[in-house]
Design a protein around this motif. Structure first.
Motif, mmCIF file in Angstrom:
data_model
loop_
_atom_site.group_PDB
_atom_site.id
_atom_site.type_symbol
_atom_site.label_atom_id
_atom_site.label_comp_id
_atom_site.label_asym_id
_atom_site.label_seq_id
_atom_site.Cartn_x
_atom_site.Cartn_y
_atom_site.Cartn_z
ATOM 1 N N SER B 71 -16.209 -3.513 12.030
ATOM 2 C CA SER B 71 -17.557 -3.254 11.508
ATOM 3 C C SER B 71 -17.547 -2.026 10.605
ATOM 4 C CB SER B 71 -18.539 -3.051 12.664
ATOM 5 O OG SER B 71 -18.174 -1.909 13.421
ATOM 6 N N HIS B 72 -16.846 -1.004 11.032
ATOM 7 C CA HIS B 72 -16.639 0.217 10.242
ATOM 8 C C HIS B 72 -15.580 1.021 10.972
ATOM 9 C CE1 HIS B 72 -19.390 1.467 13.349
ATOM 10 N NE2 HIS B 72 -19.513 2.703 12.918
ATOM 11 N N THR B 73 -15.096 2.077 10.333
ATOM 12 C CA THR B 73 -13.902 2.731 10.877
ATOM 13 C C THR B 73 -14.201 4.043 11.599
ATOM 14 O OG1 THR B 73 -13.426 3.740 8.719
ATOM 15 C CG2 THR B 73 -12.365 1.634 9.193
ATOM 16 N N HIS B 74 -15.441 4.228 12.052
ATOM 17 C CA HIS B 74 -15.692 5.361 12.951
ATOM 18 C C HIS B 74 -14.772 5.199 14.168
ATOM 19 C CE1 HIS B 74 -19.973 6.419 11.313
ATOM 20 N NE2 HIS B 74 -19.010 7.006 10.636
ATOM 21 N N TRP B 75 -14.357 6.350 14.723
ATOM 22 C CA TRP B 75 -13.346 6.338 15.798
ATOM 23 C C TRP B 75 -13.620 5.332 16.887
ATOM 24 C CZ3 TRP B 75 -9.008 7.851 14.467
ATOM 25 C CH2 TRP B 75 -8.777 9.037 13.775
ATOM 26 N N ASP B 76 -14.895 5.268 17.342
ATOM 27 C CA ASP B 76 -15.168 4.425 18.499
ATOM 28 C C ASP B 76 -14.898 2.946 18.209
ATOM 29 O OD1 ASP B 76 -17.416 4.910 16.824
ATOM 30 O OD2 ASP B 76 -18.834 4.227 18.342
ATOM 31 N N HIS B 77 -14.686 2.605 16.922
ATOM 32 C CA HIS B 77 -14.439 1.206 16.567
ATOM 33 C C HIS B 77 -12.978 0.927 16.199
ATOM 34 C CE1 HIS B 77 -18.797 0.295 16.666
ATOM 35 N NE2 HIS B 77 -18.825 1.610 16.500
ATOM 36 N N ILE B 78 -12.155 1.978 16.146
ATOM 37 C CA ILE B 78 -10.728 1.770 15.815
ATOM 38 C C ILE B 78 -9.772 2.509 16.748
ATOM 39 C CG2 ILE B 78 -11.170 1.331 13.360
ATOM 40 C CD1 ILE B 78 -10.067 4.211 12.833
ATOM 41 N N ASN B 154 -27.198 -0.312 8.029
ATOM 42 C CA ASN B 154 -27.748 1.002 7.692
ATOM 43 C C ASN B 154 -27.121 2.055 8.603
ATOM 44 O OD1 ASN B 154 -29.435 2.624 6.170
ATOM 45 N ND2 ASN B 154 -31.299 2.170 7.345
ATOM 46 N N HIS B 155 -25.985 2.596 8.160
ATOM 47 C CA HIS B 155 -25.198 3.465 9.039
ATOM 48 C C HIS B 155 -24.426 4.475 8.198
ATOM 49 C CE1 HIS B 155 -23.497 4.326 12.947
ATOM 50 N NE2 HIS B 155 -22.273 4.279 12.457
ATOM 51 N N PRO B 156 -24.186 5.680 8.721
ATOM 52 C CA PRO B 156 -23.446 6.673 7.936
ATOM 53 C C PRO B 156 -22.111 6.123 7.423
ATOM 54 C CG PRO B 156 -24.344 7.702 9.910
ATOM 55 C CD PRO B 156 -24.615 6.227 10.027
ATOM 56 N N SER B 175 -23.935 -4.233 14.356
ATOM 57 C CA SER B 175 -23.687 -2.919 14.959
ATOM 58 C C SER B 175 -22.590 -2.234 14.145
ATOM 59 C CB SER B 175 -23.235 -3.099 16.406
ATOM 60 O OG SER B 175 -23.148 -1.865 17.061
ATOM 61 N N ASP B 176 -22.690 -0.948 13.859
ATOM 62 C CA ASP B 176 -23.746 -0.007 14.173
ATOM 63 C C ASP B 176 -24.775 -0.010 13.048
ATOM 64 O OD1 ASP B 176 -21.851 0.579 16.088
ATOM 65 O OD2 ASP B 176 -21.532 2.629 15.488
ATOM 66 N N THR B 177 -26.038 0.069 13.427
ATOM 67 C CA THR B 177 -27.054 0.108 12.382
ATOM 68 C C THR B 177 -28.392 0.680 12.857
ATOM 69 O OG1 THR B 177 -28.066 -1.175 10.587
ATOM 70 C CG2 THR B 177 -28.048 -2.209 12.771
HETATM 71 ZN ZN LIG Z 1 -20.553 4.425 13.701
#
Ligand SMILES: [Zn+2]
Ligand SMILES: [Zn+2]
Ligand SMILES: [Zn+2]
Ligand SMILES: [Zn+2]
Lengths: 276, 302
Positions: B71-78, B154-156, B175-177
């Motif tokens: 979904s995106h590469t923020h730590w909690d997702h990778i 809609n997420h940083p 998610s995340d949004t």
């Molecule tokens: Zn995030």
């Protein structure tokens, strides 16, 4: 000093019922000095729980000061830092001490974790507290009545920093994430831990699993016991458990070695408090 | 199609007795087609446990293949990637789809955590064959028997939502949004919620909301970021997360019959989540949108 464990797990946080007893959070140890100053060793996910507690101190009002000693910058030792709420409260003063692998500097490495690709914080410049990142040099640190010395330990291609914290002639040594050469502590490690009241040491592996995982950068329980004995340490704290070890496995290791080791073996556990 | 939750927690993993029921691992969802084809969404710490199961199912002998949608590469997702055992077995084949950011190539982003200073596991220890596919919003592509549509959230630094159609069913992960209201979040850091929106921002939010409603129209089951309670959202709409109410509104607008609350805040204990499950179960009697609280280990058959 009062020592409290908030994260004792190595490598990666492990939620689930199998880790309820000893805990699944990555390394974080809190030390309250006699003068009630706060020192934290390592900022793994354990720091998130500690963070909530510290909000009841002046750190919750932006009037606090705290020192964080980092053993090294592997993620399991810094991943909780962006969730340490006092960094977002203006007025707090936060000292971070540590060292780093050759190719970079400590600030860049900590900032790298917070860059936009990885974190909604977009970098440490968005912390509100005053952050002072200090690279360790040969001089001992003097932190509010304690004396902190350090020594570099081999840890799979990089070095980790071991800390010795002394107050009123009593010493705590933190030596996590280390694989001594050949699985036996060198003379410098023995010297560094000499006669400490408490030694917290990497006991990632059983002796059997260590034999299969040489070169991984971590120690076996037997290496730690041998070092404690050679250094005249009476209390050894088992620390940085493998993420593959359930509570049952850790309890079994403790039972097996507690009697035969000839010293007081203490399995680190989230919430455990030791007074020195 | 089967959907199984391996990690449902947002921000950081939360071990401890108070998360035993719903789980403390960060996001990872397994999507299994009727023909066995495997799609994994996000690689939070939950992927570690999925990996252990896959090892016993073809991936242990290097015969596994899967697509991983990030979904995106923020730590909690990778952050679970380095602990996903099938990566370290020769012969396995993974295609990683994600939107790159900060002018970095996708491979650089995913392998950044394997630098010496961050992990004692070098990226060249990965033995599986990895393909990196850089994607963006508003795309449609086929993976095996599934058709995937991407959409902007809609997420940083921007996150991507996925609509997956296969076996005559449609599943979506949103998610995340944050909802597309109050603030338009993009690649720049937003220090505090804006007091007003420009006309341009209003228009863009409207467009994105319209696209989201359209892409969700025939979705059977939606997983939605419900990190916030209403009072928390009001304080921090610029953090890029939503409330269950936002998710229910979205379901009503787009005609989605069933949703899972997902990306639980670290402080949401089992007790709090049980309370939410009861509250929203009652509420669904009025809204006719079935609401479940995503729980680690739970399987949903579509
Ligand atoms: Zn995030
Ligand atoms: Zn470690
Ligand atoms: Zn390490
Ligand atoms: Zn997240």
């Amino acid at each position: 000093m009062e020592i409290t464990f908030y994260g004792v797990r190595g490598t990666v946080a492990v939620p689930g019922p199998e880790t309820n007893e000893f805990g699944g959070n990555t390394p974080c140890v809190h030390i309250r000095t006699k003068k009630e100053y706060n020192i934290i060793i390592d900022a793994g996910t354990g720091i998130c729980g500690l963070s909530r507690k510290l909000l009841a101190t002046p750190l919750g009002k932006g009037q606090g000061e705290i020192s964080i000693l980092l053993s090294h910058t592997h993620l399991d030792h810094i991943q909780g830092f962006p969730f340490f709420i006092p960094v977002f409260i203006p007025g707090n003063r936060i000292q971070v001490y540590g060292s780093h692998p050759e190719e970079s500097d400590l600030k860049t490495i900590l900032d790298g974790q917070l860059q936009a690709s990885f974190s909604p914080i977009y970098g440490m410049s968005n912390f509100a507290a005053t952050l002072d990142i200090k690279e360790l040099d040969a001089q001992p640190l003097s932190i509010d009545g304690t004396t902190v010395t350090h020594s570099m330990m081999p840890h799979r291609g990089i070095k980790s920093t071991a800390y010795r914290i002394e107050e009123d002639g009593k010493a705590l040594v933190y030596m996590s994430d280390v694989e001594h050469e050949g699985g036996h502590a060198g003379e410098n490690a023995v010297q560094f831990a000499q006669s400490a009241q408490i030694l917290i040491h990497d006991t990632h592996f059983t002796a059997e699993d260590y034999a299969k995982s040489r070169g991984s950068g971590h120690s076996s329980i037997e290496t730690a016991i041998e070092l404690a004995k050679r250094a005249n340490v009476r209390q050894l704290v088992m620390f940085h458990y493998s993420p593959d070890y359930s509570d049952d496995v850790i309890r079994e290791i403790y039972r097996r070695y507690n009697d035969q080791s000839g010293l007081t073996l203490i399995p680190a556990q989230e919430g455990l408090k030791l007074i020195l | 199609m089967k959907v199984k939750f391996w990690g449902v927690r947002g921000s950081y993993p939360v071990p401890g007795i108070s998360t035993n029921k719903y789980g403390g691992n960060t996001p990872c969802i397994e999507v299994r087609l009727n023909n066995g084809q495997l799609i994994i969404i996000d690689a939070g710490t939950g992927i570690r446990m999925l990996g252990q199961e896959l090892i016993n199912n073809g991936f242990g002998s290097g015969k596994g293949r899967a697509d991983i949608l990030i979904s995106h590469t923020h730590w909690d997702h990778i952050q679970g990637f380095p602990f996903f055992k099938p990566l370290f077995i020769d012969g396995n084949q993974f295609t990683i789809h994600a939107r790159p950011s900060n002018h970095l190539h996708l491979k650089e982003i995913i392998s950044y955590q394997n630098k010496d200073c961050y992990l004692p596991i070098p990226f060249n220890a990965v033995k599986a064959n990895l393909d990196f596919v850089e994607i963006d919003a508003d795309q449609k592509f086929r993976i095996g028997d599934a058709v995937v549509k991407t959409f902007k959230l809609n997420h940083p630094n921007i996150a991507i939502g996925y609509r997956i159609e296969a076996d005559g069913k449609v599943f979506a992960v949103v998610s995340d949004t944050a909802p597309f209201e109050n603030v338009l979040i993009g690649e720049q850091f937003i220090p505090k919620p804006p007091s007003t929106l420009t006309e341009e921002e209003e228009r863009t939010l409207g467009e994105l909301q319209f696209k989201l409603n359209s892409v969700l129209e025939d979705v059977d089951f939606m997983v939605y970021d419900t990190f916030f309670q209403v009072n928390e959202y009001v304080k921090n709409p610029h953090w890029g997360h939503s409330t269950p109410e936002h998710g229910i509104d979205l379901c009503l607008e787009s005609g989605v019959p069933r949703m899972a609350l997902f990306h639980h805040a670290p402080g949401n204990t089992d007790e709090i989540l049980d309370g939410m499950q009861n509250y929203y179960r009652l509420k669904s009697k009025e809204t006719h949108v079935e609401v479940i609280v995503a729980r680690e280990g739970e399987e949903i058959i579509l």
